[in-house]
Design an enzyme around this catalytic site. Sequence first.
Site, mmCIF file in Angstrom:
data_model
loop_
_atom_site.group_PDB
_atom_site.id
_atom_site.type_symbol
_atom_site.label_atom_id
_atom_site.label_comp_id
_atom_site.label_asym_id
_atom_site.label_seq_id
_atom_site.Cartn_x
_atom_site.Cartn_y
_atom_site.Cartn_z
ATOM 1 N N GLN A 24 42.556 11.042 30.237
ATOM 2 C CA GLN A 24 40.896 11.155 30.711
ATOM 3 C C GLN A 24 40.697 10.147 31.476
ATOM 4 O O GLN A 24 40.983 8.617 31.559
ATOM 5 C CB GLN A 24 39.811 11.722 29.666
ATOM 6 C CG GLN A 24 39.996 10.396 28.294
ATOM 7 C CD GLN A 24 39.711 11.101 27.145
ATOM 8 O OE1 GLN A 24 39.561 12.307 27.204
ATOM 9 N NE2 GLN A 24 40.219 10.638 26.199
ATOM 10 N N HIS A 55 25.766 13.100 15.498
ATOM 11 C CA HIS A 55 26.518 12.359 14.304
ATOM 12 C C HIS A 55 26.230 12.924 12.987
ATOM 13 O O HIS A 55 26.794 12.765 12.079
ATOM 14 C CB HIS A 55 26.822 10.476 14.483
ATOM 15 C CG HIS A 55 27.601 10.354 16.010
ATOM 16 N ND1 HIS A 55 27.261 9.540 16.336
ATOM 17 C CD2 HIS A 55 29.072 10.919 16.037
ATOM 18 C CE1 HIS A 55 28.652 9.596 17.851
ATOM 19 N NE2 HIS A 55 29.269 10.501 17.423
ATOM 20 N N ASP A 80 35.113 6.871 19.253
ATOM 21 C CA ASP A 80 33.883 6.610 19.388
ATOM 22 C C ASP A 80 33.653 5.490 17.780
ATOM 23 O O ASP A 80 32.854 4.489 17.681
ATOM 24 C CB ASP A 80 33.053 6.810 20.085
ATOM 25 C CG ASP A 80 32.979 7.553 18.943
ATOM 26 O OD1 ASP A 80 31.943 8.192 18.079
ATOM 27 O OD2 ASP A 80 32.864 9.037 19.805
ATOM 28 N N GLU A 99 42.820 10.091 16.735
ATOM 29 C CA GLU A 99 42.038 10.045 18.007
ATOM 30 C C GLU A 99 42.750 9.327 18.912
ATOM 31 O O GLU A 99 44.132 9.159 18.563
ATOM 32 C CB GLU A 99 41.146 8.855 18.173
ATOM 33 C CG GLU A 99 40.530 8.253 19.946
ATOM 34 C CD GLU A 99 39.785 9.487 20.666
ATOM 35 O OE1 GLU A 99 38.904 10.376 20.117
ATOM 36 O OE2 GLU A 99 40.753 9.936 21.989
ATOM 37 N N ASP A 130 47.954 12.620 18.655
ATOM 38 C CA ASP A 130 47.102 14.440 19.370
ATOM 39 C C ASP A 130 47.184 14.769 17.956
ATOM 40 O O ASP A 130 47.689 15.586 16.883
ATOM 41 C CB ASP A 130 47.962 14.919 19.946
ATOM 42 C CG ASP A 130 47.715 16.730 20.156
ATOM 43 O OD1 ASP A 130 46.701 16.291 19.982
ATOM 44 O OD2 ASP A 130 48.643 17.396 21.609
ATOM 45 N N ASP A 148 35.662 16.124 15.933
ATOM 46 C CA ASP A 148 34.818 16.092 17.516
ATOM 47 C C ASP A 148 35.534 15.546 18.534
ATOM 48 O O ASP A 148 35.978 14.732 18.685
ATOM 49 C CB ASP A 148 34.073 14.398 16.562
ATOM 50 C CG ASP A 148 33.229 13.726 17.399
ATOM 51 O OD1 ASP A 148 32.539 14.449 18.081
ATOM 52 O OD2 ASP A 148 32.887 12.510 16.697
ATOM 53 N N SER A 149 35.069 17.161 18.936
ATOM 54 C CA SER A 149 36.307 17.195 20.022
ATOM 55 C C SER A 149 35.091 16.753 21.467
ATOM 56 O O SER A 149 34.601 16.270 21.386
ATOM 57 C CB SER A 149 37.131 17.419 20.327
ATOM 58 O OG SER A 149 36.659 19.086 20.517
ATOM 59 N N PRO A 155 42.936 17.226 26.846
ATOM 60 C CA PRO A 155 43.052 16.940 25.531
ATOM 61 C C PRO A 155 42.848 17.404 24.537
ATOM 62 O O PRO A 155 43.552 18.314 23.132
ATOM 63 C CB PRO A 155 43.702 15.623 25.642
ATOM 64 C CG PRO A 155 42.606 15.301 26.904
ATOM 65 C CD PRO A 155 42.376 16.164 27.369
#
Length: 279
Positions: A24, A55, A80, A99, A130, A148-149, A155
């Site tokens: 990305q 969050h 993050d 992640e 993945d 948390d995508s 992806p």
Amino acid sequence: MYSENLELSFRVRDQLLSVKTDYQRIDVFDTYDFGKLLAIDGTVQLTERDEFVYHEMITMMPYYSSKIVPKSALIIGGGDGGAAGALLSLGLKKIVNVEIDKQVVEVSKKFFPSLYKSFKNNKVTLEIDDGVKYISSVKEKFDLIVIDSTDPVGPAEGLFEQNFYSKVKSVLSPNGIAVTQSGSPFYQPKALKMAYQGLSATFKYARPYCAFIPTYPSGFWSFTMASDVPFVNNSKNVKPGKYFNQDVYTGALKLPQFVKNLIQGPDTSDKKKKSSRKK
Ligand code: SAM
């Protein structure tokens, strides 16, 4: 932004980074009103000023709805570090964060150190993989699974599919809760529908809830949590966050009519509900 006729814009002091990774495009801006802003493929992921809402809401709602006190969590996405940080502050003992893009983690380390710092905690294990692949091979079970995508393109597409939710179920503790961000009900009704229908076809219970996130399109965002045991309201024990408190717990679960109509579209789980209402 979901329509070629709309734009969400921020006046910026500077562009701090723009990088194309294997997965990305990542941009970081220094904005006037929201501090640093992280965007992936042109979509806001977080800003320093309002990340707390997302969050807290993706972690505290399932935590305070759980029959058991959650001890372990699996995060899919979340490079993050913000979701891991929120779970650490709830007292989770073991967190695995998967992640796909190691550059998101690197960017967080450089530009969002207060979020990245959760990866330095020895209760958190970071896996670069993945999430779909990882979840197919993991043997242990988790009390919370937090998806948390990014949005369901590129992806993250597989993270909204029912096949993935079945794998989530297989690594969720029997009393556990899974949660996913499910997009803007107004601008991305398909994302919420996919998440809700996929989760309610996989688990006995699925509940969308909403929050106000100023820098996400429309400012009105949804999450969907799911479990095989009924949700419990433990919010009277809540230690308020910056956004979350006992009132927010109750209010977030109350859905506007257009959102109710949206999730009550034709699907198998709803047919079951409609037929049981007739009796
Ligand atoms: N708060 C955010 C939002 O809703 O806009 C999500 C933030 S977090 C940065 C999303 C992360 O999901 C990204 O870093 C992205 O690389 C990661 N991701 C996307 N697809 C993934 C997959 N299949 N497996 C693991 N991580 C994935």
